[in-house]
Enzyme design. Structure first.
Site, short mmCIF file in Angstrom:
data_model
loop_
_atom_site.label_atom_id
_atom_site.label_comp_id
_atom_site.label_asym_id
_atom_site.label_seq_id
_atom_site.Cartn_x
_atom_site.Cartn_y
_atom_site.Cartn_z
N PHE A 195 14.14 -9.76 -2.40
CA PHE A 195 13.91 -11.02 -1.82
C PHE A 195 12.74 -11.03 -0.85
O PHE A 195 12.94 -11.93 0.14
CB PHE A 195 15.26 -11.52 -1.19
CG PHE A 195 16.72 -11.49 -2.13
CD1 PHE A 195 16.66 -12.45 -3.08
CD2 PHE A 195 17.40 -10.51 -1.83
CE1 PHE A 195 17.73 -12.41 -3.68
CE2 PHE A 195 18.54 -10.29 -2.94
CZ PHE A 195 18.69 -11.33 -3.71
N LYS A 207 19.09 -13.09 -8.39
CA LYS A 207 17.92 -13.22 -7.97
C LYS A 207 17.08 -14.63 -8.67
O LYS A 207 16.52 -15.43 -8.03
CB LYS A 207 17.09 -12.19 -8.38
CG LYS A 207 15.60 -12.17 -8.24
CD LYS A 207 15.14 -11.80 -6.95
CE LYS A 207 13.72 -12.74 -6.66
NZ LYS A 207 12.56 -11.62 -6.48
N PHE A 267 12.25 -24.63 3.54
CA PHE A 267 11.79 -25.14 2.29
C PHE A 267 11.92 -26.71 1.99
O PHE A 267 12.28 -27.08 0.66
CB PHE A 267 12.63 -24.34 1.08
CG PHE A 267 12.00 -22.81 0.94
CD1 PHE A 267 12.21 -21.99 2.05
CD2 PHE A 267 11.32 -22.55 -0.03
CE1 PHE A 267 11.46 -20.72 2.08
CE2 PHE A 267 10.43 -21.38 -0.17
CZ PHE A 267 10.72 -20.45 0.88
N GLY A 302 3.89 -31.00 -0.06
CA GLY A 302 2.77 -30.68 -0.15
C GLY A 302 2.18 -30.52 -1.31
O GLY A 302 2.51 -31.16 -2.36
N GLY A 347 3.48 -22.08 -5.24
CA GLY A 347 2.65 -21.17 -6.08
C GLY A 347 3.15 -19.69 -5.79
O GLY A 347 4.22 -19.36 -5.44
N CYS A 349 5.95 -15.38 -7.91
CA CYS A 349 7.34 -15.35 -8.22
C CYS A 349 7.97 -16.83 -8.47
O CYS A 349 8.49 -16.75 -9.67
CB CYS A 349 8.46 -15.14 -6.93
SG CYS A 349 7.98 -13.40 -6.50
C1 UDX Z 1 9.27 -16.13 -2.98
C2 UDX Z 1 11.02 -15.94 -2.22
O1 UDX Z 1 11.13 -16.69 -0.84
C3 UDX Z 1 11.38 -14.63 -1.97
O2 UDX Z 1 12.82 -14.37 -1.69
C4 UDX Z 1 11.32 -13.95 -3.49
O3 UDX Z 1 11.42 -12.46 -3.45
C5 UDX Z 1 9.96 -13.97 -3.98
O4 UDX Z 1 9.34 -15.38 -3.94
P1 UDX Z 1 7.29 -15.81 -2.03
O5 UDX Z 1 6.51 -16.05 -3.42
O6 UDX Z 1 6.63 -14.83 -1.17
O7 UDX Z 1 8.36 -15.58 -1.93
O8 UDX Z 1 6.76 -17.36 -1.12
P2 UDX Z 1 7.63 -18.45 -0.26
O9 UDX Z 1 7.37 -18.15 1.11
O10 UDX Z 1 9.04 -18.38 -0.84
O11 UDX Z 1 6.76 -19.36 -0.85
C6 UDX Z 1 6.66 -19.98 -2.26
C7 UDX Z 1 5.58 -20.92 -2.32
O12 UDX Z 1 6.29 -22.27 -2.02
C8 UDX Z 1 4.22 -21.04 -1.39
O13 UDX Z 1 3.22 -21.54 -2.27
C9 UDX Z 1 4.54 -22.06 -0.51
O14 UDX Z 1 3.51 -22.68 0.22
C10 UDX Z 1 5.65 -23.03 -1.03
N1 UDX Z 1 6.49 -23.70 -0.27
C11 UDX Z 1 7.25 -23.05 0.54
C12 UDX Z 1 6.32 -25.23 -0.26
O15 UDX Z 1 5.42 -25.82 -0.71
N2 UDX Z 1 7.29 -25.90 0.83
C13 UDX Z 1 8.33 -25.24 1.38
O16 UDX Z 1 8.85 -26.01 2.31
C14 UDX Z 1 8.17 -23.63 1.28
#
Ligand code: UDX
Length: 447
Positions: A153, A222, A267, A271, A275, A278
């Site tokens: 995670f 997951k 979360f 915006g 991206g 994952c």
């Molecule tokens: C994610 C999961 O959080 C992690 O647990 C898993 O193992 C892999 O995928 P990650 O891809 O590193 O992690 O990024 P994360 O911080 O979750 O953000 C994902 C995307 O969502 C980013 O582009 C971020 O900008 C966007 N995001 C996140 C939003 O647009 N709004 C939010 O409120 C949160």
């Protein structure tokens, strides 16, 4: 314990390095010769806070090494973590050929008992395929195998810290021995029996929950977790659309919703959308898995549609403000899919830049970490050495990634540099009152 980690991408490199840091003897294996050479010369193929320091430290101690030889790595280890990529195929399904290939190689190489742990994000039932493949390809004199699922995670940008302080460690097993081995591997994390290399004091972190399930449930945890988080983001982005139509502020709506502990404030940032490697790919894969087992997951299809439409929303905002997009110069602050990483995979900034290029815009861009990769991805745009250089002559500035340093820019200087001081804050991140005071036209997402 002797551990082999196969695949040195974000997951494998962080997992292998951190397992070495908590006392295990780890061999990280990859069939990418150049990557192994890079790592063996002490250089890093990716940027991830704290990772480089830990790689150096553990190589020096002798409990972390890098090799191209999977056979040797597998023979030397009792536990083998599969962390290879599962990129999307054209139909959205995960490409499992790297997982299958590695499994065959392990089966052929193994000369004693091996616990094979799937850490890559894989469709439910992959564990069964891995076990079957090990049985089919192993030589008769080989020892026996167990298979487990141990989903990761980790978030890019804080992956090392996340490894040492996870909320939960999930393992999917089908016998007690496998559970005991995995418990032993993670014992230092579960009992905080290690000195944290990231934080000087970790007393504020609660001990992680150790959840033991069957293999299929762990595999599903997951995909279900990532899809749920993606759904939360698309939900707030849909609310952002409504906010714009009625003149409300999505930031305030999210704040009010998040105060309910059943919802939570994480979360809910509206915006440009999500991206990274994952969410977009896991979502597509999950839709396909559901389809295969006979469930039409329309909810998740809509989550994906809303996310893709965020780019259209941004293009239309720019068009509305600039009237004609053709030949307009647009500056980008941030390219990576989120701050603290140089990862550009499925980055909204890249999608938006491509669309604006099609509209005939000239793009100038800056990112604190991702420029080297961006030059390869989109060579035809101008890359500036700093935000002031990219702002020069621009008719609009798009904040696409919320790097904290952008908050501290000299906004008066930025204002003077631009041909037209218009900001599209794609992450609702900048200080709106301050920017307006300086004289910018400010537009956010859903406010
Ligand atoms: C994610 C999961 O959080 C992690 O647990 C898993 O193992 C892999 O995928 P990650 O891809 O590193 O992690 O990024 P994360 O911080 O979750 O953000 C994902 C995307 O969502 C980013 O582009 C971020 O900008 C966007 N995001 C996140 C939003 O647009 N709004 C939010 O409120 C949160």
């Amino acid at each position: 314990m002797n551990i082999c980690v196969v695949g040195t991408g974000y997951v494998g490199l962080v997992t292998g390095t951190c397992l070495a840091e908590i006392g295990h003897c780890v061999i990280c294996v990859d069939n990418d010769k150049q990557k192994i050479q890079t790592l063996n010369t002490g250089k890093m193929p990716i940027f991830e806070p704290d990772l480089e320091k830990l790689v150096h430290q553990n190589r020096k101690r002798g409990n972390l090494s890098f090799s191209e030889d999977l056979g040797q790595g597998a023979r030397k280890s009792e536990v083998i973590f599969i962390c290879v990529g599962t990129p999307p195929l054209e139909n959205g399904e995960a490409d499992l050929s790297p997982v299958e290939k590695v499994t065959r190689e392990i089966a052929v190489a193994a000369d004693s008992y091996k616990l094979v742990v799937e850490k890559s994000t894989v469709p439910v039932q992959t564990g069964e395929y891995i076990y079957r493949t090990l049985q089919i390809y192993c030589r008769e004199e080989n020892g026996r195998f167990d298979v487990a699922s141990n989903p990761e995670f980790l978030r890019e940008g804080s992956a090392v810290a996340d490894f040492f302080h996870p909320d939960r460690i999930v393992i999917g097993v089908n016998n007690r021995q496998t559970e005991a081995i995995l418990h032993q591997i993670y014992q230092p994390i579960l009992e905080r029996g290690f000195s944290c290399p990231v934080h000087s004091s970790c007393s504020s972190f609660p001990k992680p929950y150790f959840l033991v399930t069957d293999i299929k449930s762990a595999e599903l945890i997951k995909h279900a977790s990532n899809s749920f988080l993606a759904a939360k983001i698309s939900f707030i982005n849909a609310i952002a659309e409504i906010c714009e139509k009625v003149g409300a502020d999505v930031q305030k709506v999210a704040e009010g919703m998040g105060l309910d502990p059943r919802i939570g404030k994480e979360f809910l940032k509206a915006g440009l959308g999500f991206g990274g490697f994952c969410f977009p790919k896991d979502l597509q894969a999950f839709v396909r898995i559901a389809e295969k087992v006979g469930y039409d997951f329309t909810l998740m299809k809509e989550v994906e549609r809303i996310n893709k439409a965020r780019i259209d929303v941004a293009v239309e905002k720019l068009r509305k403000k600039l009237w004609v997009l053709r030949e307009k110069t647009i500056a980008f602050l941030g390219l990576a899919f989120k701050p603290q990483t140089d990862d550009l995979r499925f980055a909204p900034a890249i999608g938006l830049i491509r669309r604006l290029r099609q509209e005939g815009c000239n793009i100038r861009a800056f990112d604190p970490q991702a420029m080297e990769k961006a030059v390869i991805e989109i060579p035809e745009i101008f890359y500036g050495a700093n935000p002031y250089e990219v702002a020069a002559g621009a008719e609009a500035l798009v904040l696409a990634t919320e790097w904290p340093e952008f908050l501290d820019l000299d906004w008066l200087k930025m204002h003077r540099a631009m041909a037209r001081p218009f900001i599209l804050d794609g992450r609702n991140f900048l200080n709106r009152p301050l920017l307006m005071e300086v004289g910018f036209e400010y537009e956010g997402m859903g406010r």
